[in-house]
Structure formats: structure tokens, C-alpha cells
Design a protein around this motif. Structure first.
Motif: not given
Length: 166
Positions: A114-118, A109-111, A104-105
Motif C-alpha cells: 500500500x505504501x508503494x502504491x501511495x 507485506x500488505x502495508x 505479522x509478515x
């Protein structure tokens, strides 16, 4: 005797017995203290306290013992005959829970990445749009200045033409 047992098992009976224990113990301690310090009536307090304790211990012999519950029926882990299996089971459950928690962590973390890149891409697009707006604003000013210049020229031409008509 049945009435005494019933009374001692009731809430008020237990409360009375508890109070008698406490008062008797207080009198014994007070009598012993008086005896050590050699105060008057030390023997009287000691005798009253000890007699109270004797009566209480005699009466508490008729008190029904507390019920023993078979907790191993509700919690099989408490049964000493099954120690190997239940002791191992919580460790396996903890290990599985830790694996799920780690997964879950990692997903979070991946999400997050990806949100930071977006967000970074959107910020860059907004920056470019702001630059374009500044260039458009500059071009608008230049066009506006040229229109004003043309308007001034046109006004002069019209003035000259009006002067010649007269």
C-alpha cells in the motif's frame, strides 16, 4: 576431620587440591617418560609423583561431594514422568509462534504494497505538476515576449509622437 572438610570445601582448599592433582600428575608423567627413555633419576620422579597422587586421593576422600539440585522443580520439562505433555507443548508453542510470525509478515507485506502504491500515485502527481509548471513557464515566456513587443511598439509610438511635437 571437620577442619579438613571445611578447608577442602573452601575456595583456597579446592584450589590447593587442584594444584596438587596437577603437580602429582605432572610428576607421574615425567617419571614415566624418564623411565621409558632410561634417564637418570627416573625411579625417583615416578615414586614422588605416585606418592603425591596417593596422598591427594586419600585427602580427596574427605572432600564433601557436590550438592545435587532438584532442577525438575525449576524446569518441569526435565522430569521424565511428564515427557508426553512438555514435549508436545513446545511444538504447539512453536507452531503458534510461527503462525503469529506469518501473520505479522503478511501485515507488513500488505502495508509495504500500500505504501508503494501511495508513493507511485504521489510520484505521478508530482510528474503532472512538473509538466504543468513547464507549460506555465512556457506561457509566461510567451506573455513576457508579447509584453516586450508591445513595449517596443509603445516606445516607437512615443518617439514618433515626441518628434511630431517639436
Amino acid at each position: 576431620m571437620n577442619k579438613l572438610t571445611t578447608f577442602l570445601s573452601s575456595r583456597s582448599g579446592k584450589r590447593l587440591l587442584n594444584m596438587a592433582y596437577s603437580w602429582g600428575a605432572c610428576l607421574v608423567i615425567l617419571g614415566a617418560t624418564f623411565k621409558i627413555i632410561h634417564f637418570p633419576y627416573d625411579d625417583v620422579f615416578l615414586i614422588i609423583g605416585m606418592t603425591t597422587e596417593i596422598i591427594i586421593f586419600f585427602i580427596s576422600g574427605f572432600d564433601e561431594p557436590a550438592r545435587e539440585f532438584k532442577w525438575t522443580r525449576v524446569f518441569p520439562q526435565l522430569d521424565s514422568r511428564h515427557t508426553a505433555e512438555p514435549a508436545h507443548q513446545p511444538a504447539v508453542q512453536i507452531e503458534e509462534s510461527m503462525k503469529r510470525l506469518n501473520e505479522s509478515i503478511e501485515k507488513v507485506s500488505k502495508e509495504y504494497v500500500s505504501q508503494l502504491e501511495m508513493l507511485k500515485a504521489q510520484t505521478e502527481a508530482l510528474r503532472k505538476q512538473a509538466e504543468q509548471m513547464q507549460h506555465a513557464q512556457q506561457a509566461y515566456r510567451e506573455v513576457n515576449d508579447k509584453i516586450e513587443a508591445i513595449d517596443r511598439q509603445y516606445t516607437r509610438i512615443m518617439e514618433v509622437m515626441n518628434i511630431q511635437k517639436k
